[in-house]
Enzyme design. Sequence first.
Site, short mmCIF file in Angstrom:
data_model
loop_
_atom_site.label_atom_id
_atom_site.label_comp_id
_atom_site.label_asym_id
_atom_site.label_seq_id
_atom_site.Cartn_x
_atom_site.Cartn_y
_atom_site.Cartn_z
N GLY A 1 0.78 -1.23 0.00
CA GLY A 1 0.00 0.00 0.00
C GLY A 1 0.81 1.28 0.00
N SER A 2 2.00 1.26 -0.61
CA SER A 2 2.77 2.52 -0.63
C SER A 2 2.12 3.55 -1.56
CB SER A 2 4.23 2.27 -0.99
OG SER A 2 4.37 1.84 -2.32
N ASN B 1 -6.17 2.77 -12.66
CA ASN B 1 -5.16 1.81 -12.18
C ASN B 1 -3.78 2.38 -12.43
OD1 ASN B 1 -4.07 -0.77 -11.35
ND2 ASN B 1 -3.68 -1.21 -13.51
N HIS C 1 0.10 1.03 -13.30
CA HIS C 1 0.82 -0.15 -13.77
C HIS C 1 2.29 0.20 -13.91
CE1 HIS C 1 1.42 -3.96 -15.74
NE2 HIS C 1 2.16 -3.33 -16.63
N GLU D 1 -12.11 -3.48 -19.95
CA GLU D 1 -12.16 -4.95 -19.78
C GLU D 1 -10.85 -5.64 -20.11
OE1 GLU D 1 -15.70 -6.96 -21.14
OE2 GLU D 1 -16.88 -5.18 -20.69
N GLY D 2 -10.07 -5.12 -21.04
CA GLY D 2 -8.77 -5.73 -21.35
C GLY D 2 -7.76 -5.34 -20.27
N ASP E 1 -4.81 -3.96 -18.37
CA ASP E 1 -3.79 -2.92 -18.62
C ASP E 1 -3.93 -2.28 -20.00
OD1 ASP E 1 -2.72 -3.52 -16.08
OD2 ASP E 1 -1.41 -5.05 -16.89
#
Length: 192
Positions: A13-14, A109, A111, A144-145, A147
């Site tokens: 959780g950084s 998100n 990545h 949905e894909g 990344d």
Amino acid sequence: MTRRVAVLISGAGSNMAALIEAGRVADAPFEVVLVLSNKPDAGGLALARAAGVEAVAVDHRPFGKDREAHERALDAVLTEAGVEVVALAGYMRLLTPWLVRRWEGRMINIHPSLLPLHPGLDTHVRALAAGDAEAGCTVHLVTEGVDEGPILGQARVPVVAGDTPEGLSQRVLAAEHMLYPQALADFCRTLA
Ligand code: GRF
């Protein structure tokens, strides 16, 4: 307007901590109101509680193969907390189309690669194996894909001579802590 953000984690959780902090500066366009983990022992849960943020584990294991049922349980907690935006930060579960559609346009998100390079796992090992001159991180909308969603921001990190996956990952993580709060703030400002 201050958007109510939930951060989904599975580990240390950084990035979550960086988002909590950024949400507390004056005029921040978001506030982290909830941290959710699929792992009851995720280190980030204690970190969030120590920072005074509600932190809840919804263990995926009792749901077995029914990933959507687990997500419905997560979603109930998100709804109860009045969450408007979801930020995935080291959340290590593949999402079903149900959750992705439910939060379409409101879930982002981070990545640890310069997408579209190296989606999926082991990004730093693969960046070094490919001989990439630079690595980095990407904040993107979740679709949905895996990344694959539209990119909201990237930060570049040079690969240095003799780099190891561990060293590179630490330098990229430091870049993530700068990029994610900024990208989330920019994103929240664009929401109607
Ligand atoms: C980060 O590198 C993130 O990009 C990746 O998992 C890591 C999570 O680290 N998806 P932390 O839990 O935020 O410390």
